[in-house]
Design a protein around this motif. Structure first.
Motif, PDB file in Angstrom:
ATOM      1  N   ARG A 134      -9.493  -2.763  -6.009  1.00 46.56           N
ATOM      2  CA  ARG A 134     -10.290  -2.613  -4.782  1.00 46.56           C
ATOM      3  C   ARG A 134     -11.216  -3.805  -4.561  1.00 46.56           C
ATOM      4  NH1 ARG A 134     -11.781   2.291  -2.381  1.00 46.56           N
ATOM      5  NH2 ARG A 134     -13.520   2.105  -0.932  1.00 46.56           N
ATOM      6  N   LYS A 135     -11.853  -4.229  -5.657  1.00 46.13           N
ATOM      7  CA  LYS A 135     -12.759  -5.383  -5.558  1.00 46.13           C
ATOM      8  C   LYS A 135     -11.972  -6.668  -5.283  1.00 46.13           C
ATOM      9  CE  LYS A 135     -17.120  -5.494  -6.461  1.00 46.13           C
ATOM     10  NZ  LYS A 135     -18.286  -4.843  -7.058  1.00 46.13           N
ATOM     11  N   ARG A 176       0.821  -1.223   0.000  1.00 41.49           N
ATOM     12  CA  ARG A 176       0.000   0.000   0.000  1.00 41.49           C
ATOM     13  C   ARG A 176       0.849   1.265   0.000  1.00 41.49           C
ATOM     14  NH1 ARG A 176      -5.009  -1.882   1.583  1.00 41.49           N
ATOM     15  NH2 ARG A 176      -4.889  -4.059   0.918  1.00 41.49           N
ATOM     16  N   SER A 223     -11.741  -4.426 -10.421  1.00 39.60           N
ATOM     17  CA  SER A 223     -10.786  -3.436  -9.927  1.00 39.60           C
ATOM     18  C   SER A 223      -9.934  -4.054  -8.825  1.00 39.60           C
ATOM     19  CB  SER A 223     -11.533  -2.228  -9.382  1.00 39.60           C
ATOM     20  OG  SER A 223     -12.259  -2.619  -8.232  1.00 39.60           O
ATOM     21  N   ARG A 236      -9.194  -6.950  -3.696  1.00 40.00           N
ATOM     22  CA  ARG A 236      -8.803  -6.946  -2.279  1.00 40.00           C
ATOM     23  C   ARG A 236      -9.947  -7.417  -1.394  1.00 40.00           C
ATOM     24  NH1 ARG A 236      -6.208  -0.875  -1.983  1.00 40.00           N
ATOM     25  NH2 ARG A 236      -4.119  -1.398  -2.758  1.00 40.00           N
ATOM     26  N   THR A 237     -11.140  -6.928  -1.692  1.00 38.44           N
ATOM     27  CA  THR A 237     -12.300  -7.320  -0.880  1.00 38.44           C
ATOM     28  C   THR A 237     -12.537  -8.816  -0.968  1.00 38.44           C
ATOM     29  OG1 THR A 237     -13.294  -5.161  -1.287  1.00 38.44           O
ATOM     30  CG2 THR A 237     -14.755  -6.897  -0.493  1.00 38.44           C
TER      31      THR A 237
END
Lengths: 143, 143, 143, 143
Positions: free
Chosen positions: D7-8, A14, D5, D10-11
């Motif tokens: 972000r997705k 990150r 993405s 990671r989730t």
């Protein structure tokens, strides 16, 4: 083993990515390998080209397996291209000898693994790797 | 998916080949890859040597995986031969870093894949790829 | 050489795909190889999974290199799995020994190459390959 | 692009790992691949064996390239071991045909990629993958 926890690897990734964004770099991809050259974590930034895992991995893998950072490998490649070509033969083509492969050491100087960053210039990739490692706390970066 | 349809890939291939013929080039071979580096379509012109799939594929594959056209890869190979050699190790020997590997982008600049052309000089191969892409409509070529 | 022209290869591919559509099959991918096992043309149907080139190629490549259609290879694999595994070692892992790899012969019985089809059941893939070959005219299919 | 993405991804990874912990599973490792079979993100749980990237990747990679989930691949491997062995040759040995490789689809049924989970039993790995995908929102899991 006092290795790199997943939590720490996430922080490195990150922080390296945040460094890239704050410096206006292209989307970065970041891998963290342990001291056996095995993958702990990887993330590819949105918009990065699809092959970024292989390049990031190659930077970090060569650093761990040879115990030489990407910058040192590049110097060796420029002095003796055939050596790095031979090393690549030995390690299955998985060594990318340019800056952006950064060795991780603990406070006592023991190698814990390496970080590989790719996406912008090799120098910027390396700077992002160092930023990520330093932000994680308790680790020394050897670029 | 806003990718490249087979219909569009066929058009690119035909138009690239027609360009080659109209310019008196040697028989061309043309591949179209998607944005993950996977083959959509390929044609080898009559009279071309048998190994043309591999060369066309390598031009386009490197372009997709690295997000760099063949011309940019060639510049990198001339500046840092060991980097492109290493990239080839990472990608299984499937990267041919010379002009003729051309990235395809849509109107918003997103990479949709790449075209690889081989058969004549690298410059002519590249011109044929660009001609094919432009004739297909709605796509931008990044040579 | 009285081989398979690109024009003929295109016809085989189109007719095989049309057969698949008219029979309600899943999207097909079709490759045509010459008598040296080298690719003349390939198309992946819209909606097919990305790895279809490799499977189609493997069906046709094994057929050419061994001079055995996919159906014959499957029989051999069922009788002697280690033989087909060994053949795959010899040919770099590029042999897929199931129906859908169909040898092409001319009127005099000479092998001109092979067609590989993938996307639906192996039996349906094979039927589409045969339909494509027969529609092209002057060729015999050996499924 | 309407892909997955970071972000997705990671989730999905976090939620799959949390599911594993809450169910008392061994440490899991989770990879998310895009619709071209390229890596978006990977994490190896603390305490997992070092080779987990390869296993997680192989489960997801085969799912994307063949368009078949790990469960469907296992059924095929049990019926025709030589087919899955051959597919592995085609895809460079990178296919692990057991449950835990789960295809991701969007609301319209289009394949966006796959998730690969490894660490516990194949059935538990698969359940964790499904839990991660469902928790991410807007995605359908095809186990």
């Amino acid at each position: 083993m006092a290795g790199i926890s997943l939590r720490k690897a996430r922080t490195i990734i990150r922080k390296a990515m945040e460094h890239g964004k704050s410096e206006g770099m292209k989307p970065l991809s970041v891998v963290v390998l342990d001291d056996g050259g095995n993958v702990i974590a990887f993330e590819r930034g949105d918009g990065a080209s699809p092959g970024r895992f292989g390049i990031a991995h190659g930077k970090a893998y060569g650093a761990v397996m040879l115990g030489m950072s990407g910058r040192a490998q590049m110097a060796r490649a420029e002095a003796q291209a055939y050596f790095m070509a031979a090393a690549n033969g030995v390690f299955g083509g998985s060594v990318v000898p340019v800056p952006g492969g950064v060795i991780l050491r603990d406070a006592k100087g023991r190698m814990l693994g390496a970080v590989g960053v790719t996406g912008d210039t090799s120098e910027n990739d390396e700077a992002a790797a160092v930023a990520g490692i330093e932000a994680a706390g308790g680790l020394t970066a050897e670029p």
